[in-house]
Design a protein around this motif. Structure first.
Motif, PDB file in Angstrom:
ATOM      1  N   GLU A  82      -2.979   9.498  -6.489  1.00 45.01           N
ATOM      2  CA  GLU A  82      -3.632   8.666  -5.851  1.00 45.01           C
ATOM      3  C   GLU A  82      -3.391   7.477  -4.820  1.00 45.01           C
ATOM      4  N   PRO A  83      -3.698   7.559  -3.664  1.00 42.96           N
ATOM      5  CA  PRO A  83      -3.384   6.090  -2.730  1.00 42.96           C
ATOM      6  C   PRO A  83      -3.674   5.085  -3.493  1.00 42.96           C
TER       7      PRO A  83
ATOM      8  N   SER B 196      -3.604   0.469  -3.162  1.00 45.26           N
ATOM      9  CA  SER B 196      -3.274  -0.704  -2.066  1.00 45.26           C
ATOM     10  C   SER B 196      -3.367  -1.972  -3.528  1.00 45.26           C
TER      11      SER B 196
ATOM     12  N   SER C  24       0.865  -1.325   0.014  1.00 45.62           N
ATOM     13  CA  SER C  24       0.078   0.016   0.035  1.00 45.62           C
ATOM     14  C   SER C  24       1.114   1.243  -0.175  1.00 45.62           C
TER      15      SER C  24
ATOM     16  N   ARG D 180      -0.338  14.090   2.617  1.00 50.35           N
ATOM     17  CA  ARG D 180      -0.298  12.593   2.317  1.00 50.35           C
ATOM     18  C   ARG D 180      -1.665  12.059   2.550  1.00 50.35           C
TER      19      ARG D 180
ATOM     20  N   ARG E 150       0.656   5.547   0.288  1.00 49.18           N
ATOM     21  CA  ARG E 150      -0.419   6.699   0.453  1.00 49.18           C
ATOM     22  C   ARG E 150      -0.340   7.923  -0.745  1.00 49.18           C
ATOM     23  N   GLY E 151      -1.372   8.444  -0.783  1.00 50.34           N
ATOM     24  CA  GLY E 151      -1.438   9.487  -2.107  1.00 50.34           C
ATOM     25  C   GLY E 151      -0.688  10.778  -1.695  1.00 50.34           C
TER      26      GLY E 151
ATOM     27  N   PRO F 259      -4.416   5.201   2.292  1.00 50.70           N
ATOM     28  CA  PRO F 259      -5.127   4.414   1.356  1.00 50.70           C
ATOM     29  C   PRO F 259      -6.672   4.497   1.430  1.00 50.70           C
TER      30      PRO F 259
ATOM     31  N   SER G 209       4.655   8.302  -1.825  1.00 51.31           N
ATOM     32  CA  SER G 209       3.541   8.058  -2.904  1.00 51.31           C
ATOM     33  C   SER G 209       4.475   7.911  -4.099  1.00 51.31           C
TER      34      SER G 209
ATOM     35  N   TRP H 137       1.902   4.774   7.528  1.00 45.83           N
ATOM     36  CA  TRP H 137       1.381   4.101   6.363  1.00 45.83           C
ATOM     37  C   TRP H 137      -0.087   4.318   5.883  1.00 45.83           C
ATOM     38  N   GLN H 138      -0.763   4.614   7.118  1.00 47.89           N
ATOM     39  CA  GLN H 138      -2.281   4.521   7.214  1.00 47.89           C
ATOM     40  C   GLN H 138      -3.075   5.839   7.606  1.00 47.89           C
TER      41      GLN H 138
END
Length: 450
Positions: free
Chosen positions: A359-360, A362, A194, A321, A196-197, A324, A393, A288-289
């Motif tokens: 774009e993020p 996964s 995954s 940032r 990030r965007g 996902p 990203s 990450w999330q």
């Protein structure tokens, strides 16, 4: 070729690969800087030369919409085998403050088992990993291979969509291996699942038609820089959590399975003693999330150039940032609206996009290709693969997935936490490089078995 013989073949080509890696690092291919356009052309020419030694009739240098040069070389698939696209990029980030580098960034230097130089890891190591694999197979890989080395990734790959459209048949593949991420350590291979965007905006605050004397008018009249600082400070709460309402966060997913000790993280980052970490949750979840916001730059007088006047206007670049699953255009509007509503004192404010949208993303890590990769990488490194997200990203990954929806995408790495991608004293581990080459070679060999 059994893995033992293939490993020996890889070992035999490593010295030459590292010598060519040094040649490539010496070229300051900063496509984002127009002053280095010719250097980026030279970098592409060297990659084409190295690929041409293995596939002299198939090498092309392509571009779209006036973009940077990309190198493509092809090895046809033996009957019954898949075609694998091997991606890397030959452009690099700007160097930053040259005086801060321990050695000149475009004169590769080896110290304590690491090769230092801009692009040494990101991503000229990826380029040479692919070339070394092809050399280990003596230019006859067991599967079809399309080598694709882009020239503008560090600028956000603006012309990649056009390039993929124009050369769709040339670049089509069953498996796409992207060597543009990092491993958890020198000894542990990683697969990135995954990303990030990213969206950026510029916020500009205006309060006066022109500068005025701060003594004569200060008090009832404010200044634009202070108003801007109020708005920027509102982007986080007192704990450092992002305070823009409506942004997504994905706690408890793949980040929960990976331990990232705080002491190790602080050391890798170079965080000063006493400086707090921001936000809540595990470090992996935060990196990450979860969303993250940073002020990248402010247009205002420097301290040395300042004078006793109230500034009529000021502006800043703000980076967001995205977790996902987030919708990038919607998130950019949430950020823009937050800034517009948090500039105080009736100041005029405009918020405009600063760059393109990333774009993020996964990746689905199920299926035969991923199972094969896990085995191949574990055999090469001697340790099991760690699957995780990354906080950065990589916009083009979503573009590849959209363009070739039937292909399996693997995001691998030739860096480690000490590589300092984009930073001062970027470096590549000499110990890790042959492991990365073996892993990719083992993967191609295994994919040929059906």
């Amino acid at each position: 070729m059994p893995n033992e013989a293939l490993a020996a073949a890889v070992d035999a080509v490593i010295p030459g690969a590292l010598a060519d890696h040094a040649r490539l690092v010496r070229i300051p291919s900063i496509w984002a800087d127009p002053a280095h356009a010719a250097d980026t052309e030279a970098s592409a020419a060297l990659v084409a030369e190295l690929a041409g030694a293995l596939a002299p009739e198939s090498v092309q240098i392509l571009r779209a919409d006036g973009g940077a040069p990309a190198v493509v070389a092809r090895w046809p698939a033996p009957e019954g085998t898949p075609t694998v696209l091997l991606y890397a990029h030959h452009d690099v980030q700007p160097t930053g403050d040259l005086a801060a580098w321990t050695s000149p960034p475009f004169e590769p230097a080896t110290r304590d088992g690491r090769i230092y130089g801009r692009g040494a890891a990101d991503d000229k190591a990826g380029v040479l990993t692919h070339l070394a694999v092809l050399r280990a197979f003596e230019g006859r890989p067991p599967v079809g291979v399309t080598l694709f080395v882009e020239g503008e990734e560090e600028s956000g790959s603006p012309t990649l969509p056009a390039l993929l459209r124009e050369h769709h048949a040339l670049l089509a593949a069953d498996v796409i291996v992207i060597a543009d991420a990092a491993n958890p350590s020198v000894d542990v291979p990683g697969l990135t699942t995954s990303l990030r965007g990213l969206v950026d905006v510029v916020v500009e605050v205006s309060m006066l038609e022109h500068p005025v004397h701060s003594g004569v008018y200060g008090g009832p009249v404010g200044d634009a820089l202070t108003a801007l600082c109020h708005a920027l400070a509102s982007l986080h709460d007192e704990k450092g959590e992002v305070a823009v309402a409506g942004l997504r966060r994905n706690d408890g997913t793949d980040a929960a399975a990976v331990d990232m000790p705080e002491d190790t993280f602080r050391s890798e980052v170079g965080l000063l003693d006493g400086v707090d970490l921001l936000g809540s949750g595990t470090i992996a979840e935060r990196v990450w999330q979860a969303p993250a916001i940073a002020v990248l730059g402010i247009d205002a007088p420097s301290v040395a150039a300042s004078s006793n006047v109230l500034l009529p206007r000021a502006r800043a670049a703000v980076s967001l940032r995205l977790a996902p699953g987030e919708d990038a255009p919607a998130a950019r509007e949430l950020l823009s609206e937050h800034l517009r509503t948090h500039v105080p004192w009736g100041a005029q404010v405009t918020v405009t996009p600063h760059s393109g949208i990333a774009e993020p993303f996964s990746l689905d890590s199920t299926g035969r290709v991923y199972d094969t990769a896990r085995t191949a990488f574990a055999d090469a490194y001697g340790n099991a693969v760690v699957e995780s997200g990354i906080g950065g990203s990589i916009p083009f990954i979503a573009e590849f997935a959209r363009t070739f929806p039937g292909a399996t995408v693997l995001v691998t790495g030739v860096g480690d936490p000490a590589s300092r991608w984009h930073g001062i004293d970027e470096s590549l581990s000499v110990e890790m490089f042959p492991k990365a080459v073996r892993a990719e070679a083992f993967l191609l060999a295994a994919l040929s078995a059906g």
